[in-house]
Design a protein around this motif. Structure first.
Motif, PDB file in Angstrom:
ATOM      1  N   TYR A  33       0.935  -1.229  -0.034  1.00 20.68           N
ATOM      2  CA  TYR A  33       0.052   0.179  -0.027  1.00 20.68           C
ATOM      3  C   TYR A  33       0.846   1.440   0.004  1.00 20.68           C
ATOM      4  O   TYR A  33       1.938   1.412   0.893  1.00 20.68           O
ATOM      5  N   SER A  34       0.408   2.359  -0.701  1.00 23.65           N
ATOM      6  CA  SER A  34       1.110   3.701  -0.853  1.00 23.65           C
ATOM      7  C   SER A  34       0.006   4.695  -0.726  1.00 23.65           C
ATOM      8  O   SER A  34      -1.323   4.294  -0.949  1.00 23.65           O
ATOM      9  N   LYS A  35       0.304   5.770  -0.352  1.00 27.61           N
ATOM     10  CA  LYS A  35      -0.871   7.063  -0.597  1.00 27.61           C
ATOM     11  C   LYS A  35      -0.307   8.041  -1.521  1.00 27.61           C
ATOM     12  O   LYS A  35       0.676   8.583  -1.424  1.00 27.61           O
ATOM     13  N   GLU A  36      -1.550   8.439  -2.182  1.00 25.83           N
ATOM     14  CA  GLU A  36      -1.288   9.690  -3.121  1.00 25.83           C
ATOM     15  C   GLU A  36      -1.745  10.636  -2.243  1.00 25.83           C
ATOM     16  O   GLU A  36      -2.969  11.057  -1.877  1.00 25.83           O
ATOM     17  N   ALA A  67       1.050  -2.451   5.247  1.00 27.18           N
ATOM     18  CA  ALA A  67      -0.255  -2.118   5.809  1.00 27.18           C
ATOM     19  C   ALA A  67      -0.719  -0.831   5.337  1.00 27.18           C
ATOM     20  O   ALA A  67       0.224  -0.033   5.560  1.00 27.18           O
ATOM     21  N   PRO A  68      -2.038  -0.651   4.946  1.00 28.84           N
ATOM     22  CA  PRO A  68      -2.280   0.822   4.595  1.00 28.84           C
ATOM     23  C   PRO A  68      -2.099   2.099   5.634  1.00 28.84           C
ATOM     24  O   PRO A  68      -1.813   3.142   5.312  1.00 28.84           O
ATOM     25  N   GLU A  69      -2.203   1.601   7.095  1.00 30.40           N
ATOM     26  CA  GLU A  69      -2.038   2.445   7.963  1.00 30.40           C
ATOM     27  C   GLU A  69      -0.525   3.116   8.037  1.00 30.40           C
ATOM     28  O   GLU A  69      -0.240   4.123   8.956  1.00 30.40           O
ATOM     29  N   GLN A  70       0.371   2.406   7.756  1.00 29.54           N
ATOM     30  CA  GLN A  70       1.913   2.517   7.823  1.00 29.54           C
ATOM     31  C   GLN A  70       2.041   3.550   6.635  1.00 29.54           C
ATOM     32  O   GLN A  70       3.049   4.519   6.832  1.00 29.54           O
ATOM     33  N   LYS A 105      -5.333   9.327  -1.635  1.00 30.61           N
ATOM     34  CA  LYS A 105      -5.900   8.206  -2.209  1.00 30.61           C
ATOM     35  C   LYS A 105      -5.107   7.022  -1.908  1.00 30.61           C
ATOM     36  O   LYS A 105      -3.835   7.183  -2.192  1.00 30.61           O
ATOM     37  N   VAL A 106      -5.748   5.870  -1.586  1.00 21.62           N
ATOM     38  CA  VAL A 106      -4.884   4.786  -1.314  1.00 21.62           C
ATOM     39  C   VAL A 106      -4.512   3.889  -2.682  1.00 21.62           C
ATOM     40  O   VAL A 106      -5.415   3.814  -3.202  1.00 21.62           O
ATOM     41  N   LEU A 107      -3.341   3.547  -2.635  1.00 24.23           N
ATOM     42  CA  LEU A 107      -3.025   2.893  -3.962  1.00 24.23           C
ATOM     43  C   LEU A 107      -2.444   1.378  -3.427  1.00 24.23           C
ATOM     44  O   LEU A 107      -1.956   1.234  -2.547  1.00 24.23           O
TER      45      LEU A 107
END
Length: 113
Positions: A33-36, A67-70, A105-107
């Motif tokens: 997971y990464s975030k824009e 993990a997305p929260e990271q 935005k979650v990638l």
């Protein structure tokens, strides 16, 4: 001598296929997971007695995590913004503008390991 070479060849082929099949059976899909992170700001301000409309924006990406929260977007920041006169046609000027986080935005990326 030929029988020994054939036996060696068969043994090597068997070992290679065993390793290959075990590796294929052990592979699994892992999601990262990464975030824009989008930062924007716009409005009207006064500089040296002249009214300006301004706009500034920037998009940043976090690293990839399991993990997305990271994946945490960095704090709001100052970026170079564009200022245009509201009173008369003046050249566009650029200055630092504080830009808050406006959207996230979650990638995802799925990898076979």
């Amino acid at each position: 001598m030929k029988a020994k070479n054939i036996l060696t060849l068969i043994t090597c082929s068997f070992l290679f296929s065993s390793v290959f099949l075990n590796k294929a059976a052990a592979s699994q899909k892992v999601t990262y997971y990464s975030k824009e992170c989008n930062y924007t700001n716009s409005g009207i301000t006064q500089k040296n007695g002249t009214l300006y409309s301004f706009s500034a924006g920037e998009t940043r990406y976090t690293s990839w995590f399991s993990a997305p929260e990271q994946a945490v977007c960095p704090e709001p920041r100052s970026v170079m913004g564009e200022f245009k006169s509201l009173i008369w046609p003046a050249p566009v000027i650029y200055d630092l503008v504080y830009v808050p986080l406006s959207s996230v935005k979650v990638l995802t990326r799925v990898v076979t390991e």
